[in-house]
Write a protein that holds these residues in place. Structure first.
Motif, PDB file in Angstrom:
ATOM      1  N   PRO A 107       0.808  -1.222   0.000  1.00 24.53           N
ATOM      2  CA  PRO A 107       0.000   0.000   0.000  1.00 24.53           C
ATOM      3  C   PRO A 107       0.837   1.266   0.000  1.00 24.53           C
ATOM      4  O   PRO A 107       0.298   2.354   0.165  1.00 24.53           O
ATOM      5  CB  PRO A 107      -0.799  -0.126   1.310  1.00 24.53           C
ATOM      6  CG  PRO A 107       0.035  -0.990   2.180  1.00 24.53           C
ATOM      7  CD  PRO A 107       0.796  -1.913   1.299  1.00 24.53           C
ATOM      8  N   TYR A 108       2.149   1.136  -0.139  1.00 25.32           N
ATOM      9  CA  TYR A 108       3.058   2.289  -0.147  1.00 25.32           C
ATOM     10  C   TYR A 108       3.829   2.310  -1.459  1.00 25.32           C
ATOM     11  O   TYR A 108       4.059   1.268  -2.066  1.00 25.32           O
ATOM     12  CB  TYR A 108       4.086   2.195   0.992  1.00 25.32           C
ATOM     13  CG  TYR A 108       3.486   2.030   2.354  1.00 25.32           C
ATOM     14  CD1 TYR A 108       2.983   3.121   3.055  1.00 25.32           C
ATOM     15  CD2 TYR A 108       3.421   0.775   2.950  1.00 25.32           C
ATOM     16  CE1 TYR A 108       2.431   2.963   4.321  1.00 25.32           C
ATOM     17  CE2 TYR A 108       2.871   0.610   4.218  1.00 25.32           C
ATOM     18  CZ  TYR A 108       2.379   1.707   4.896  1.00 25.32           C
ATOM     19  OH  TYR A 108       1.825   1.550   6.143  1.00 25.32           O
ATOM     20  N   GLU A 109       4.306   3.499  -1.816  1.00 24.33           N
ATOM     21  CA  GLU A 109       5.208   3.619  -2.966  1.00 24.33           C
ATOM     22  C   GLU A 109       6.543   2.986  -2.572  1.00 24.33           C
ATOM     23  O   GLU A 109       6.981   3.120  -1.424  1.00 24.33           O
ATOM     24  CB  GLU A 109       5.402   5.104  -3.279  1.00 24.33           C
ATOM     25  CG  GLU A 109       6.088   5.341  -4.603  1.00 24.33           C
ATOM     26  CD  GLU A 109       6.487   6.811  -4.785  1.00 24.33           C
ATOM     27  OE1 GLU A 109       7.264   7.075  -5.696  1.00 24.33           O
ATOM     28  OE2 GLU A 109       6.016   7.658  -3.994  1.00 24.33           O
ATOM     29  N   VAL A 110       7.161   2.293  -3.523  1.00 27.21           N
ATOM     30  CA  VAL A 110       8.470   1.683  -3.242  1.00 27.21           C
ATOM     31  C   VAL A 110       9.551   2.552  -3.883  1.00 27.21           C
ATOM     32  O   VAL A 110       9.520   2.779  -5.096  1.00 27.21           O
ATOM     33  CB  VAL A 110       8.526   0.236  -3.782  1.00 27.21           C
ATOM     34  CG1 VAL A 110       9.907  -0.367  -3.561  1.00 27.21           C
ATOM     35  CG2 VAL A 110       7.451  -0.619  -3.103  1.00 27.21           C
ATOM     36  N   CYS A 111      10.478   3.077  -3.076  1.00 28.03           N
ATOM     37  CA  CYS A 111      11.541   3.958  -3.586  1.00 28.03           C
ATOM     38  C   CYS A 111      12.874   3.225  -3.521  1.00 28.03           C
ATOM     39  O   CYS A 111      13.250   2.711  -2.457  1.00 28.03           O
ATOM     40  CB  CYS A 111      11.642   5.229  -2.741  1.00 28.03           C
ATOM     41  SG  CYS A 111      10.128   6.171  -2.768  1.00 28.03           S
ATOM     42  N   VAL A 112      13.550   3.177  -4.662  1.00 32.21           N
ATOM     43  CA  VAL A 112      14.802   2.419  -4.758  1.00 32.21           C
ATOM     44  C   VAL A 112      15.960   3.362  -5.046  1.00 32.21           C
ATOM     45  O   VAL A 112      15.855   4.242  -5.896  1.00 32.21           O
ATOM     46  CB  VAL A 112      14.678   1.346  -5.864  1.00 32.21           C
ATOM     47  CG1 VAL A 112      15.998   0.649  -6.101  1.00 32.21           C
ATOM     48  CG2 VAL A 112      13.606   0.325  -5.490  1.00 32.21           C
ATOM     49  N   THR A 113      17.063   3.170  -4.350  1.00 29.57           N
ATOM     50  CA  THR A 113      18.275   3.966  -4.564  1.00 29.57           C
ATOM     51  C   THR A 113      19.419   3.030  -4.961  1.00 29.57           C
ATOM     52  O   THR A 113      19.505   1.911  -4.436  1.00 29.57           O
ATOM     53  CB  THR A 113      18.691   4.678  -3.243  1.00 29.57           C
ATOM     54  OG1 THR A 113      17.538   5.301  -2.690  1.00 29.57           O
ATOM     55  CG2 THR A 113      19.775   5.696  -3.463  1.00 29.57           C
ATOM     56  N   GLY A 114      20.269   3.498  -5.871  1.00 29.88           N
ATOM     57  CA  GLY A 114      21.518   2.784  -6.171  1.00 29.88           C
ATOM     58  C   GLY A 114      21.414   1.716  -7.228  1.00 29.88           C
ATOM     59  O   GLY A 114      22.371   0.980  -7.462  1.00 29.88           O
ATOM     60  N   VAL A 115      20.260   1.644  -7.907  1.00 27.72           N
ATOM     61  CA  VAL A 115      20.074   0.495  -8.802  1.00 27.72           C
ATOM     62  C   VAL A 115      20.879   0.612 -10.101  1.00 27.72           C
ATOM     63  O   VAL A 115      21.355  -0.400 -10.630  1.00 27.72           O
ATOM     64  CB  VAL A 115      18.567   0.237  -9.075  1.00 27.72           C
ATOM     65  CG1 VAL A 115      17.959   1.288  -9.953  1.00 27.72           C
ATOM     66  CG2 VAL A 115      18.358  -1.137  -9.667  1.00 27.72           C
ATOM     67  N   ASP A 116      21.059   1.831 -10.633  1.00 30.47           N
ATOM     68  CA  ASP A 116      21.757   1.944 -11.926  1.00 30.47           C
ATOM     69  C   ASP A 116      23.188   1.418 -11.838  1.00 30.47           C
ATOM     70  O   ASP A 116      23.646   0.657 -12.695  1.00 30.47           O
ATOM     71  CB  ASP A 116      21.752   3.400 -12.407  1.00 30.47           C
ATOM     72  CG  ASP A 116      20.338   3.839 -12.785  1.00 30.47           C
ATOM     73  OD1 ASP A 116      19.500   2.954 -13.036  1.00 30.47           O
ATOM     74  OD2 ASP A 116      20.083   5.054 -12.807  1.00 30.47           O
ATOM     75  N   ALA A 117      23.888   1.816 -10.789  1.00 33.50           N
ATOM     76  CA  ALA A 117      25.273   1.352 -10.614  1.00 33.50           C
ATOM     77  C   ALA A 117      25.299  -0.160 -10.397  1.00 33.50           C
ATOM     78  O   ALA A 117      26.187  -0.856 -10.908  1.00 33.50           O
ATOM     79  CB  ALA A 117      25.920   2.074  -9.431  1.00 33.50           C
ATOM     80  N   PHE A 118      24.307  -0.667  -9.671  1.00 29.01           N
ATOM     81  CA  PHE A 118      24.267  -2.115  -9.450  1.00 29.01           C
ATOM     82  C   PHE A 118      24.062  -2.858 -10.771  1.00 29.01           C
ATOM     83  O   PHE A 118      24.743  -3.845 -11.055  1.00 29.01           O
ATOM     84  CB  PHE A 118      23.161  -2.481  -8.449  1.00 29.01           C
ATOM     85  CG  PHE A 118      22.964  -3.964  -8.332  1.00 29.01           C
ATOM     86  CD1 PHE A 118      23.945  -4.752  -7.733  1.00 29.01           C
ATOM     87  CD2 PHE A 118      21.849  -4.595  -8.871  1.00 29.01           C
ATOM     88  CE1 PHE A 118      23.801  -6.136  -7.660  1.00 29.01           C
ATOM     89  CE2 PHE A 118      21.703  -5.971  -8.802  1.00 29.01           C
ATOM     90  CZ  PHE A 118      22.672  -6.738  -8.190  1.00 29.01           C
ATOM     91  N   LEU A 119      23.131  -2.371 -11.586  1.00 29.85           N
ATOM     92  CA  LEU A 119      22.868  -3.026 -12.881  1.00 29.85           C
ATOM     93  C   LEU A 119      24.140  -3.059 -13.728  1.00 29.85           C
ATOM     94  O   LEU A 119      24.476  -4.081 -14.324  1.00 29.85           O
ATOM     95  CB  LEU A 119      21.759  -2.288 -13.644  1.00 29.85           C
ATOM     96  CG  LEU A 119      20.339  -2.362 -13.061  1.00 29.85           C
ATOM     97  CD1 LEU A 119      19.374  -1.517 -13.882  1.00 29.85           C
ATOM     98  CD2 LEU A 119      19.848  -3.804 -13.004  1.00 29.85           C
ATOM     99  N   LEU A 122      23.866  -6.040 -16.364  1.00 31.81           N
ATOM    100  CA  LEU A 122      22.454  -6.321 -16.540  1.00 31.81           C
ATOM    101  C   LEU A 122      21.760  -5.174 -17.260  1.00 31.81           C
ATOM    102  O   LEU A 122      21.863  -4.025 -16.838  1.00 31.81           O
ATOM    103  CB  LEU A 122      21.846  -6.510 -15.141  1.00 31.81           C
ATOM    104  CG  LEU A 122      20.535  -7.245 -14.996  1.00 31.81           C
ATOM    105  CD1 LEU A 122      20.536  -8.584 -15.713  1.00 31.81           C
ATOM    106  CD2 LEU A 122      20.252  -7.451 -13.508  1.00 31.81           C
ATOM    107  N   GLU A 123      21.070  -5.536 -18.339  1.00 29.68           N
ATOM    108  CA  GLU A 123      20.303  -4.519 -19.055  1.00 29.68           C
ATOM    109  C   GLU A 123      18.828  -4.742 -18.805  1.00 29.68           C
ATOM    110  O   GLU A 123      18.337  -5.865 -18.875  1.00 29.68           O
ATOM    111  CB  GLU A 123      20.587  -4.612 -20.553  1.00 29.68           C
ATOM    112  CG  GLU A 123      21.899  -3.943 -20.900  1.00 29.68           C
ATOM    113  CD  GLU A 123      22.204  -4.005 -22.376  1.00 29.68           C
ATOM    114  OE1 GLU A 123      21.251  -4.107 -23.184  1.00 29.68           O
ATOM    115  OE2 GLU A 123      23.396  -3.968 -22.705  1.00 29.68           O
ATOM    116  N   VAL A 124      18.121  -3.667 -18.486  1.00 32.92           N
ATOM    117  CA  VAL A 124      16.686  -3.784 -18.238  1.00 32.92           C
ATOM    118  C   VAL A 124      15.963  -2.916 -19.239  1.00 32.92           C
ATOM    119  O   VAL A 124      16.215  -1.703 -19.307  1.00 32.92           O
ATOM    120  CB  VAL A 124      16.340  -3.345 -16.792  1.00 32.92           C
ATOM    121  CG1 VAL A 124      14.834  -3.419 -16.567  1.00 32.92           C
ATOM    122  CG2 VAL A 124      17.072  -4.210 -15.786  1.00 32.92           C
TER     123      VAL A 124
END
Ligand SMILES: CC(C)(COP(=O)(O)OP(=O)(O)OC[C@H]1O[C@@H](n2cnc3c(N)ncnc32)[C@H](O)[C@@H]1OP(=O)(O)O)[C@@H](O)C(=O)NCCC(=O)NCCS
Length: 227
Positions: free
Chosen positions: A206-218, A223-225
């Motif tokens: 029921p909440y927005e999910v905010c993600v940090t740091g994913v581009d560097a991890f990919l 990994l290409e998305v």
């Protein structure tokens, strides 16, 4: 001076620049999944030692949390996991915080992710922190991360037939039963149910999910998305 020498003398790199998995952070309402770091070892070990389950239950294949050499074996497991991360095989480990307090851990493991686009999750909470919706929120948070940011096509989870809370969390997140394995759990043959969830069946938090740091991890995992 060579380019390589300049690199070593720059002193402007952080650990997360070298190992981007350490920069991952997933926020979902009161729950935050923060990449586990070496400095989390003592607190996570303390939580596990305070108790994860009733004395008679056995939620894990190996009773790692009850082993005499804890917390050393957990710390050694963390180092092995970090050291063996490659694009072909990786595990993400998160410390779970609720309202800023470390309450448990959430993992995500996979092999051949660029081809298979599937990963398995595992999680636990300290006994004192169970039964108030945290287990569901942390699972929904990692699923949103996997589907929306990593391009997962499905996610799996296993739960012993005698672990109703884990099964219920899976149901609340939209997993469906996908067979079972019969496993040797500490000398007993026990059914481990397999569950699978896809973006289509996923029940979002029921909440927005905010993600940090994913581009560097990919980038670090080649990994290409595609959006
Ligand atoms: C599994 C675990 C992470 C769930 O976390 P949690 O915060 O307790 O989960 P939630 O509060 O979000 O949901 C638990 C659900 O299970 C239900 N439940 C708990 N015990 C139950 C039982 N004996 N029978 C039926 N349902 C049960 C709860 O009622 C709740 O469902 P509801 O919201 O429909 O009422 C936590 O219990 C845990 O760490 N267990 C020990 C380790 C473990 O089993 N890990 C998973 C396997 S690797």
């Amino acid at each position: 001076m060579t380019g390589r020498a300049r690199f070593w003398l720059a002193h402007d790199m952080d650990l997360v620049d070298i190992f981007p998995a350490f920069g991952l952070r997933i926020e979902c309402g009161p729950v935050t999944l923060r990449a586990l770091r070496e400095s989390d070892g003592p607190r996570v070990a303390e939580l596990a030692a305070e108790g994860i389950h009733a004395a008679e239950s056995r939620p894990f294949l190996r009773p790692w949390n009850l082993e005499e050499k804890q917390p050393l074996t957990s710390l050694q497991f963390y180092y092995r996991t970090w050291a063996s991360m490659t694009p072909a095989s990786w595990t993400l480990m998160f410390a779970v915080e609720r309202d800023g307090l470390v309450v448990g851990a959430q993992d995500m493991m996979t092999e051949s992710f660029p081809v298979l686009r599937t990963a398995e999750t595992g999680s636990w909470l300290g006994l004192a922190h169970q039964g108030r919706g945290t287990g569901t929120l942390m699972r929904q948070a990692i699923l949103a991360f996997a589907f929306d940011h990593l391009g997962a096509a499905e996610m799996t989870s296993g739960a012993w037939a005698d672990n109703p809370s884990s099964r219920r969390v899976s149901e609340k997140c939209g997993y469906v039963l996908n067979g079972y394995d019969l496993k040797d759990r500490q000398g007993q043959a026990v059914r481990s149910n397999r569950f699978v969830v896809t973006p289509q069946t996923f029940i979002r938090p029921p909440y927005e999910v905010c993600v940090t740091g994913v581009d560097a991890f990919l980038r670090s995992m080649d990994l290409e998305v595609t959006p």
